[in-house]
Design a protein around this motif. Structure first.
Motif: not given
Length: 96
Positions: A9-35
């Protein structure tokens, strides 16, 4: 292998700023890609397939700041297919 839920979450926030919705979307994309990368490891039939899938997972983890997953995937890429290593990777991805 411990997991720090704030690191990604810290890495994502550093990349996109304080955008909780975008952070959640990117986190989901990361998890799906890792799977998907993990699934490629599980179905690898050759040493080259194993190395390629592990390297893909390592790069993905690096791009999202998942340092421990990156290290484990790097170790996997440098070693032959091993059930114990695969189990560690499964646990690490499941913790995401």
């Amino acid at each position: 292998m411990a997991y720090d839920p704030g690191a990604i979450d810290a890495a994502l926030a550093a990349a996109v700023g304080d955008e909780p919705g975008l952070i959640a979307e990117l986190r989901l994309a990361f998890v799906e890609s890792a799977e998907r990368a993990l699934a490629s490891l599980e179905t690898a039939t050759t040493r080259d397939d194993w190395r390629e899938a592990a390297s893909r997972l390592k790069g993905l983890a690096a791009s999202f700041g998942a340092v421990r997953l990156m290290a484990l995937a790097g170790q996997a890429a440098d070693s032959p297919r091993d059930p114990a290593t695969l189990a560690k990777l499964r646990r690490s991805v499941a913790r995401l």
